[in-house]
Write a protein that holds these residues in place. Structure first.
Motif, PDB file in Angstrom:
ATOM      1  N   SER A   1      96.322  57.896   0.770  1.00  0.00           N
ATOM      2  CA  SER A   1      96.357  59.349   0.948  1.00  0.00           C
ATOM      3  C   SER A   1      96.521  60.098  -0.370  1.00  0.00           C
ATOM      4  N   ARG A   2      96.977  59.407  -1.422  1.00  0.00           N
ATOM      5  CA  ARG A   2      97.122  60.047  -2.732  1.00  0.00           C
ATOM      6  C   ARG A   2      95.845  60.003  -3.551  1.00  0.00           C
ATOM      7  N   GLY A   3      94.864  59.219  -3.114  1.00  0.00           N
ATOM      8  CA  GLY A   3      93.672  59.006  -3.918  1.00  0.00           C
ATOM      9  C   GLY A   3      93.810  57.829  -4.856  1.00  0.00           C
ATOM     10  N   HIS A   4      94.693  56.869  -4.506  1.00  0.00           N
ATOM     11  CA  HIS A   4      94.893  55.659  -5.300  1.00  0.00           C
ATOM     12  C   HIS A   4      94.301  54.459  -4.559  1.00  0.00           C
ATOM     13  N   GLY A   5      93.874  53.454  -5.329  1.00  0.00           N
ATOM     14  CA  GLY A   5      93.376  52.219  -4.739  1.00  0.00           C
ATOM     15  C   GLY A   5      93.796  51.019  -5.560  1.00  0.00           C
ATOM     16  N   ILE A   6      93.779  49.842  -4.944  1.00  0.00           N
ATOM     17  CA  ILE A   6      94.169  48.597  -5.610  1.00  0.00           C
ATOM     18  C   ILE A   6      92.929  47.734  -5.812  1.00  0.00           C
ATOM     19  N   VAL A   7      92.812  47.152  -7.004  1.00  0.00           N
ATOM     20  CA  VAL A   7      91.726  46.225  -7.278  1.00  0.00           C
ATOM     21  C   VAL A   7      92.316  44.967  -7.908  1.00  0.00           C
ATOM     22  N   ARG A   8      91.804  43.805  -7.495  1.00  0.00           N
ATOM     23  CA  ARG A   8      92.240  42.515  -8.045  1.00  0.00           C
ATOM     24  C   ARG A   8      91.059  41.860  -8.735  1.00  0.00           C
ATOM     25  N   LEU A   9      91.291  41.413  -9.958  1.00  0.00           N
ATOM     26  CA  LEU A   9      90.192  40.916 -10.782  1.00  0.00           C
ATOM     27  C   LEU A   9      90.526  39.555 -11.370  1.00  0.00           C
ATOM     28  N   ASN A  10      89.503  38.706 -11.473  1.00  0.00           N
ATOM     29  CA  ASN A  10      89.592  37.444 -12.202  1.00  0.00           C
ATOM     30  C   ASN A  10      88.791  37.591 -13.492  1.00  0.00           C
ATOM     31  N   LEU A  11      89.379  37.174 -14.597  1.00  0.00           N
ATOM     32  CA  LEU A  11      88.708  37.284 -15.886  1.00  0.00           C
ATOM     33  C   LEU A  11      88.562  35.912 -16.522  1.00  0.00           C
ATOM     34  N   GLN A  12      87.369  35.637 -17.024  1.00  0.00           N
ATOM     35  CA  GLN A  12      87.111  34.407 -17.757  1.00  0.00           C
ATOM     36  C   GLN A  12      87.732  34.511 -19.154  1.00  0.00           C
ATOM     37  N   PRO A  13      87.854  33.397 -19.868  1.00  0.00           N
ATOM     38  CA  PRO A  13      88.425  33.449 -21.216  1.00  0.00           C
ATOM     39  C   PRO A  13      87.738  34.500 -22.092  1.00  0.00           C
ATOM     40  N   PHE A  14      88.528  35.356 -22.686  1.00  0.00           N
ATOM     41  CA  PHE A  14      88.086  36.417 -23.605  1.00  0.00           C
ATOM     42  C   PHE A  14      87.131  37.425 -22.957  1.00  0.00           C
ATOM     43  N   GLU A  15      87.037  37.440 -21.644  1.00  0.00           N
ATOM     44  CA  GLU A  15      86.088  38.338 -20.985  1.00  0.00           C
ATOM     45  C   GLU A  15      86.560  39.792 -21.055  1.00  0.00           C
ATOM     46  N   ILE A  16      85.598  40.696 -21.178  1.00  0.00           N
ATOM     47  CA  ILE A  16      85.853  42.133 -21.054  1.00  0.00           C
ATOM     48  C   ILE A  16      85.001  42.645 -19.903  1.00  0.00           C
ATOM     49  N   LEU A  17      85.648  43.189 -18.885  1.00  0.00           N
ATOM     50  CA  LEU A  17      84.940  43.752 -17.740  1.00  0.00           C
ATOM     51  C   LEU A  17      84.809  45.259 -17.902  1.00  0.00           C
ATOM     52  N   THR A  18      83.613  45.779 -17.680  1.00  0.00           N
ATOM     53  CA  THR A  18      83.393  47.225 -17.618  1.00  0.00           C
ATOM     54  C   THR A  18      82.808  47.523 -16.245  1.00  0.00           C
ATOM     55  N   LEU A  19      83.543  48.274 -15.450  1.00  0.00           N
ATOM     56  CA  LEU A  19      83.194  48.477 -14.050  1.00  0.00           C
ATOM     57  C   LEU A  19      83.088  49.965 -13.741  1.00  0.00           C
ATOM     58  N   ALA A  20      81.908  50.403 -13.345  1.00  0.00           N
ATOM     59  CA  ALA A  20      81.707  51.796 -12.951  1.00  0.00           C
ATOM     60  C   ALA A  20      82.268  52.022 -11.554  1.00  0.00           C
ATOM     61  N   VAL A  21      82.816  53.204 -11.331  1.00  0.00           N
ATOM     62  CA  VAL A  21      83.377  53.581 -10.036  1.00  0.00           C
ATOM     63  C   VAL A  21      82.636  54.821  -9.543  1.00  0.00           C
ATOM     64  N   GLU A  22      82.073  54.704  -8.334  1.00  0.00           N
ATOM     65  CA  GLU A  22      81.323  55.809  -7.751  1.00  0.00           C
ATOM     66  C   GLU A  22      81.740  56.000  -6.301  1.00  0.00           C
ATOM     67  N   SER A  23      81.340  57.128  -5.749  1.00  0.00           N
ATOM     68  CA  SER A  23      81.575  57.367  -4.335  1.00  0.00           C
ATOM     69  C   SER A  23      80.735  56.390  -3.516  1.00  0.00           C
ATOM     70  N   ASP A  24      81.336  55.833  -2.473  1.00  0.00           N
ATOM     71  CA  ASP A  24      80.617  54.893  -1.609  1.00  0.00           C
ATOM     72  C   ASP A  24      79.921  55.697  -0.513  1.00  0.00           C
ATOM     73  N   ARG A  25      78.822  56.340  -0.905  1.00  0.00           N
ATOM     74  CA  ARG A  25      78.105  57.200   0.035  1.00  0.00           C
ATOM     75  C   ARG A  25      77.246  56.351   0.962  1.00  0.00           C
ATOM     76  N   PRO A  26      77.216  56.664   2.239  1.00  0.00           N
ATOM     77  CA  PRO A  26      76.317  55.936   3.139  1.00  0.00           C
ATOM     78  C   PRO A  26      74.860  56.216   2.795  1.00  0.00           C
ATOM     79  N   THR A  27      74.042  55.189   2.844  1.00  0.00           N
ATOM     80  CA  THR A  27      72.622  55.340   2.545  1.00  0.00           C
ATOM     81  C   THR A  27      71.917  56.017   3.704  1.00  0.00           C
ATOM     82  N   ALA A  28      71.111  57.033   3.393  1.00  0.00           N
ATOM     83  CA  ALA A  28      70.387  57.752   4.455  1.00  0.00           C
ATOM     84  C   ALA A  28      69.375  56.819   5.109  1.00  0.00           C
ATOM     85  N   SER A  29      69.287  56.875   6.426  1.00  0.00           N
ATOM     86  CA  SER A  29      68.338  56.020   7.146  1.00  0.00           C
ATOM     87  C   SER A  29      66.925  56.548   6.978  1.00  0.00           C
ATOM     88  N   ALA A  30      65.971  55.642   7.041  1.00  0.00           N
ATOM     89  CA  ALA A  30      64.568  56.030   6.849  1.00  0.00           C
ATOM     90  C   ALA A  30      64.092  56.855   8.029  1.00  0.00           C
TER      91      ALA A  30
END
Length: 644
Positions: free
Chosen positions: A615-644
């Protein structure tokens, strides 16, 4: 909202700030309240003061060690001081950010020095911000020396109040009032000793009072968004390469060629690269045999490649072997007991000597006649004293203020030309026109270590410094060549250090600075370099937003930041580092409300999938990282795809 005036009662109000005045017997704030989070709180206001009927005064001027206050004519409670000024005129208008109120105040009697104070307030329309300044004018028939000016006073409750006070003056303006216990004055930190002849005037710094938050990240986000409104030039940084090891004119052109191919947007030609010395600014004859003609031809070549180019220079440094230093040693700062200052550590030339006019002409020539796109300044004014009696400062007390005024004027000239200023100056320089300043790294560390220890240490200090000012207004350090004896130790066979070094620049939202003639050393490092340049350009608008601190770098556990910009196409980008050669896991709480997401929203995190925010606009994410890995992850609205 805005300003309302009814007889002697005045109200300044926006969604976040309410300040009321009574000017019938001297100017006085009868109410000052703030509302963090604005209308979200409903009609709940927090008082800046409560037990007193008013603030002690609206402004004060100190002459001959005596404070003359523009405040109520008669105090109450334990205060027995009397206000020294009447309000003689009121003006209302419109400023850059909102409505403006001007109170003109003159002395009540002959005991008050012949000064007029014009107290100016601007209440912002959209921002949680009130700004204030004072203009002091000599309306008497004789010279008056002003020791200090207090622009405002408030009770900050030892930092508990969600009110941040800052200014465009380089140094701390806050001082505990010795008489009005528990109140804080906002004034010049030292005696300024400004001598005003009849008819002369001067203006103080701008004092900004911003409603923020008790949460450190939220407070920095609010302030950084305000900074970008006050100094919009900081929000468009260019990917920058720094070079000073070219030994031929052709090599300088090759730097432009490679910059164009590699996506570099600006090149600074660093100390010693262009001129015979710092001070005379004579083109090096070995590189530019035809002098300024050759240098302008070089600048034009960079422009043909769509590369901005800046020269290393300084407003305060003249090397001891420069002709200007040799001929005009008296233009230097003169310290106690005749001391002079090290030009490599502090800057040594006083703006109030003829040096000020000399260096302004030299540097504007580089912009106006040679066509450079800005100035890579070094050695700005660092508050050195000057006791010279043949400089423009009439006494030693006013040196600090007058030199700040000089830089304010000079930076303003550059800003009017739409040119770039980078400078190792205090954060407040951004409000005068500076585009970028150092972003928290320490040259002491570069003097003591290299490789991954230097990379992680630099990232940790940069992490801390992003509470203070935004990444787009700063640079961090990525030394591909030795600087102070060490570098990041770039290598094709050890790409992790190279990757983390560039990730600490671009992944933190910085555009540089990348120091060294070569930016990569083979196919492996070239691929990493291009990955980070592409990342920065793809998410440029998001990275020019604000940074949320998630996990501080320590060198043995994953660390993370999140960039947020609600109006960007990609409103948030998460960047997570694993600094060690083993797999790691991390769980992060993401306050995505700062990216514009509302409570209960579904968001899509790249490579993770959809998560629902609380309700605050917070979320939890759990990540696994390989040795020396740098993750860059874009965050977008999960909009429903319009039906054909």
């Amino acid at each position: 909202m805005g300003i309302t005036i009814e007889n002697n009662k005045i109200k300044l109000m926006n969604e976040y700030i309410l300040r009321e005045f009574d000017i019938s017997s001297g100017p006085v704030s009868t109410a000052y309240k703030i509302r963090p989070h604005g209308l979200s709180r409903g009609d709940a206001w927090i008082p800046v003061f409560s037990f007193e009927p008013w603030l002690p005064f609206e402004a004060a001027v100190t002459v001959n060690g005596i404070d003359y206050e523009a405040g109520p004519h008669k105090q109450t409670k334990d205060w027995d001081r009397e206000g020294a000024f009447d309000v003689t005129r009121v003006e209302q208008g419109k400023g850059v950010y909102g409505d403006v109120l001007k109170l003109y105040c003159r002395g009540r009697n002959d005991q008050v020095p012949g000064l007029e104070l014009m107290i100016e307030y601007e209440i912002a329309d959209r921002l949680p911000l009130l700004s204030k300044s004072v203009r002091v004018s000599n309306i008497s028939g004789e010279a008056i020396v002003v020791d200090n000016v207090c622009v405002d006073i408030a009770r900050l409750f030892e930092g508990k109040l969600e009110l941040a006070v800052f200014s465009d003056y380089y140094w701390d303006i806050r001082r505990d009032d010795p008489y009005y216990f528990s109140f804080t004055r906002f004034e010049f930190p030292e005696k300024i000793g400004m001598e005003l002849k009849p008819g002369e005037s001067f203006e103080t710094f701008k004092c900004y009072e911003a409603v923020t938050s008790g949460d450190r990240d939220e407070a920095s986000i609010i302030l950084h968004r305000i900074y970008k409104e006050l100094a919009p030039w900081i929000a468009k940084p260019l990917i920058k390469h720094i070079v000073n090891s070219c030994t031929a004119y052709e090599e300088l052109l090759e730097v432009a060629d490679r910059a164009s191919e590699d996506g570099i947007e600006a090149v600074e030609l660093f100390v010693g690269q262009l001129f015979t010395n710092t001070g005379d600014y004579i083109p090096r004859p070995d590189l530019f045999p035809n002098g300024w003609e050759d240098m302008k031809r070089m600048v034009d070549y960079y422009h043909a490649k769509n590369i901005a180019v800046l020269p290393y220079c300084s407003t305060t440094i003249a090397w001891p072997d420069s002709e200007v230093f040799i001929q005009h040693a008296d233009w230097q700062y003169l310290g106690p007991e005749g001391i002079r200052y090290n030009p490599w550590g502090l800057g040594n030339m006083c703006y109030q000597s003829p040096w000020g006019e000399y260096i302004e002409g030299k540097l504007l020539h580089l912009l106006d006649d040679i066509g450079f796109d800005g100035l890579g300044l070094d050695g700005p004014y660092h508050r050195l004293p000057c006791l010279a009696d043949d400089h423009k400062h009439p006494n030693s007390h006013c040196v600090e203020y007058m030199n700040w005024l000089w830089e304010k004027s000079f930076f303003g000239e550059i800003t009017k030309r739409n040119k770039i200023i980078t400078v190792p100056q205090e954060m407040q320089s951004m409000f005068l026109g500076a585009h970028q300043r150092p972003g928290g790294y320490r040259e002491e560390d570069q003097n003591a270590m290299g490789g991954m220890p230097l990379v992680v240490t630099t990232r940790a200090y940069t992490f801390d410094s992003r509470y203070k000012d935004p990444a787009c207004a700063t640079w961090t350090s990525c030394n591909l060549e030795e600087y102070h004896g060490h570098s990041i130790e770039p290598s094709e066979t050890n790409p992790a250090t190279y990757d983390h070094a560039f990730g600490g620049v671009f992944g933190y939202g910085h555009c540089g600075a990348l120091y060294g003639k070569h930016l990569y050393y083979g196919d492996v490092t070239r691929a990493i370099f291009r990955k980070w340049v592409a990342f920065f350009k793809k998410y440029r608008r998001t990275l020019a937003g604000e940074m949320v601190h998630l996990a501080r770098p320590n060198g043995f556990e994953p660390d993370a930041v999140m960039h947020v910009s609600p109006n960007a196409e990609i409103p948030a980008v998460l960047v997570v580092f694993n600094p060690v050669d083993e797999e790691k896991q991390i769980a992060l709480e993401l306050p995505l409300k700062y990216a514009g997401f509302t409570g209960g929203s579904l968001v899509n995190i790249e490579r993770v999938g959809s998560i629902q925010l609380d309700s605050r606009g917070h979320g939890i994410v759990r990540l696994n990282l390989q040795p020396f890995e740098i993750l860059t992850l874009a965050v977008e609205s999960d909009r429903p795809t319009a039906s054909a």
